[in-house]
Design an enzyme around this catalytic site. Structure first.
Site, PDB file in Angstrom:
ATOM      1  CG  ASN A  42      49.256  42.906  38.058  1.00 59.71           C
ATOM      2  OD1 ASN A  42      49.650  43.445  39.088  1.00 59.71           O
ATOM      3  ND2 ASN A  42      49.694  43.252  36.865  1.00 59.71           N
ATOM      4  CB  CYS A  53      42.991  40.462  37.148  1.00 56.63           C
ATOM      5  SG  CYS A  53      42.930  40.575  35.361  1.00 56.63           S
ATOM      6  CD  GLU A  55      40.812  44.043  39.119  1.00 54.44           C
ATOM      7  OE1 GLU A  55      41.772  43.284  38.874  1.00 54.44           O
ATOM      8  OE2 GLU A  55      40.523  45.012  38.401  1.00 54.44           O
ATOM      9  CB  CYS A  90      39.477  42.677  32.671  1.00 54.91           C
ATOM     10  SG  CYS A  90      39.495  41.121  33.571  1.00 54.91           S
TER      11      CYS A  90
HETATM   12  N1  THU Z   1      44.994  43.507  35.042  1.00 52.36           N
HETATM   13  C1  THU Z   1      44.475  43.422  36.304  1.00 52.36           C
HETATM   14  O1  THU Z   1      45.191  43.099  37.267  1.00 52.36           O
HETATM   15  N2  THU Z   1      43.156  43.690  36.481  1.00 52.36           N
HETATM   16  C2  THU Z   1      42.287  44.000  35.475  1.00 52.36           C
HETATM   17  O2  THU Z   1      41.086  44.043  35.687  1.00 52.36           O
HETATM   18  C3  THU Z   1      42.807  44.304  34.142  1.00 52.36           C
HETATM   19  C4  THU Z   1      44.209  43.856  33.880  1.00 52.36           C
HETATM   20  C5  THU Z   1      46.420  43.214  34.843  1.00 52.36           C
HETATM   21  C6  THU Z   1      46.687  41.974  34.033  1.00 52.36           C
HETATM   22  C7  THU Z   1      48.076  42.255  33.492  1.00 52.36           C
HETATM   23  O3  THU Z   1      49.035  41.811  34.422  1.00 52.36           O
HETATM   24  C8  THU Z   1      48.144  43.787  33.406  1.00 52.36           C
HETATM   25  O4  THU Z   1      47.037  44.269  34.148  1.00 52.36           O
HETATM   26  C9  THU Z   1      48.080  44.332  32.004  1.00 52.36           C
HETATM   27  O5  THU Z   1      46.986  43.841  31.311  1.00 52.36           O
END
Ligand code: THU
Length: 138
Positions: A42, A53, A55, A90
């Site tokens: 992220n 994110c 992914e 997400c």
């Molecule tokens: N985040 C991800 O990297 N992947 C997801 O699918 C959900 C959320 C990250 C975004 C942010 O930097 C942290 O998690 C908290 O929301």
């Protein structure tokens, strides 16, 4: 590459997280059907909304290198990089997966103890996908 090896790469990627605002570190390792792997973390932003994110970082790296066919992804995350429970993707990331992946695409979620495996169709049933838009309308 088995799921444990993919999980290990996701953990390494998690350490690269740029997350000064949430302090959540997230890592992903995306296995292409040709056997290559693209990792992602992220990447947060002071605007919050420009955050990417883990992914999607992995997917966009792979697609921008010409990859289009994917077998599986391993994902892990936690506060300060401490993996406890699973860190499910997400909705936006699930939608990006749907653009490129079939129903049987495997999503491995790491927990402290085990790897939980789901298919994309389990995590995003009744989805909006490329086929939904008829070719002649494109
Ligand atoms: N985040 C991800 O990297 N992947 C997801 O699918 C959900 C959320 C990250 C975004 C942010 O930097 C942290 O998690 C908290 O929301």
């Amino acid at each position: 590459m088995n799921k444990e090896q993919l999980a290990s790469l996701a953990k390494d990627a998690m350490e690269k997280a740029y997350s000064p605002y949430s302090n959540y570190k997230v890592g992903a390792a995306l296995l292409c059907k040709d056997g290559s792997v693209y990792t992602g973390c992220n990447v947060e932003n002071a605007s919050f909304s420009a955050t990417n994110c883990a992914e999607r970082t992995a997917f966009f790296k792979a697609v921008s290198e010409g990859k289009r066919e994917f077998a599986a992804i391993a994902i892990c995350g936690g506060k300060g990089g401490n993996i406890e429970g699973s860190f499910p993707p997400c909705g936006v990331c699930r939608q990006v997966m749907r653009e490129f992946c079939k129903d049987d695409f495997e999503i491995h979620l790491l927990t402290k103890e085990v790897i939980e495996t789901y298919t994309l169709s389990q995590l995003l049933p009744v989805s909006f996908q490329p086929d939904t838009i008829k070719k002649e309308d494109k």
